[in-house]
Design an enzyme around this catalytic site. Sequence first.
Site, mmCIF file in Angstrom:
data_model
loop_
_atom_site.group_PDB
_atom_site.id
_atom_site.type_symbol
_atom_site.label_atom_id
_atom_site.label_comp_id
_atom_site.label_asym_id
_atom_site.label_seq_id
_atom_site.Cartn_x
_atom_site.Cartn_y
_atom_site.Cartn_z
ATOM 1 C CG ASP A 72 -1.640 1.264 1.462
ATOM 2 O OD1 ASP A 72 -2.260 1.742 0.500
ATOM 3 O OD2 ASP A 72 -1.620 1.791 2.591
ATOM 4 C CG ASP A 78 -1.789 7.392 0.633
ATOM 5 O OD1 ASP A 78 -1.288 8.523 0.555
ATOM 6 O OD2 ASP A 78 -2.415 6.854 -0.311
ATOM 7 C CD GLU A 102 -3.589 7.747 4.685
ATOM 8 O OE1 GLU A 102 -4.195 7.796 3.586
ATOM 9 O OE2 GLU A 102 -3.280 6.684 5.250
ATOM 10 C CB SER A 140 -1.949 3.559 -3.843
ATOM 11 O OG SER A 140 -2.397 4.641 -3.068
ATOM 12 C CE LYS A 166 -5.119 -0.404 -1.719
ATOM 13 N NZ LYS A 166 -4.545 0.030 -0.439
ATOM 14 C CG ASP A 202 -2.114 1.999 6.647
ATOM 15 O OD1 ASP A 202 -2.222 1.848 5.407
ATOM 16 O OD2 ASP A 202 -2.529 3.009 7.234
#
Length: 325
Positions: free
Chosen positions: A123, A125, A132, A211, A256, A279
């Site tokens: 990922d 951010d 972010e 992302s 994703k 995250d």
Amino acid sequence: MSIEMLSTEQRIIMQQLVQFNQLYQVHSDEWSLLSEIPQNSVKITLFAELELVRQVTAFTSLEKSLVSSPVFRLVKRDNTFFWEIFSESSDVNDICQKTKDSEFDFICWPQGVDKPPKLILFDMDSTFIQIEVIDQLAARHNVGEKVAKVTEAAMQGKLDFAESLVSRVACLQGLNEAAIDDIAQSLPLSPGIPQLVEAAAKNNCYIAIVSGGFTPFVEKLKKELSLYKVKANVLEIESGQLTGKVLGSIVDAKAKAEFLSSLCEELELANSEVMAIGDGANDLLMMNEAGFNLAYHAKPTVQAQAKGRIEHTSFSLLPVVFGWS
């Protein structure tokens, strides 16, 4: 200081009763030597940025809390110490959950796998980078607080990601595209990322990013760090300003996971040869698809489900753990 004044764990080291790379199993509170790794075991690697004595203390405490008594060893590599546990598959969840309450970060390897991943999918951010991006864009448009609250709720899994992204991007209507270029010029990488990317390149491991953020930023990272592939959302821009809309399909949790599958097919890799790192709640599907997964300073929902984490250390320890030169 005399040996008699040391703790039990300190005496273990001072008396050199622990040999690096030697297999042990605890019997009646004694560390007994073993000659071989149990067949069909699952490897779990524990690592920490602690001095050796503190590591032994922390590991001894962890081992005593486990339901089982697994085989383990203390490894010294490149002046770094870490632990390898070899467990029966039925005991893996207990070890992972107990490790989450310790000072160690950890990786749970796929069963039967002793080689590092050949693809690491990140990922972006708050994982590959420390910010972010959408919150940074919003701050430039004086809607930072409003957007940041929605971002946090979405990452916690309290909001549908696609719907939350549409509403947040709508807040950016009228923002000058120069803000994108400005932010993209100084993306702060997470600690250890440069070392990990360099080591991966030397050891034939691909690095990719997928992302829920935006293409200019992942493309910038791809170019600067020579990453394999990247995928993100496309912002609509007209007359030099954001329209507040996203073009095409939104990169959500399902997208994703599909990107991970497409990379596996393209590179002819099994899922067990892939690590996914994220995250937020929208990373869980791809993390569950991968043989290796890591929660990086993650939200509680992600921490609870992940079979690996980085919370106390940095990405710089992964090349050591993987045995990359």
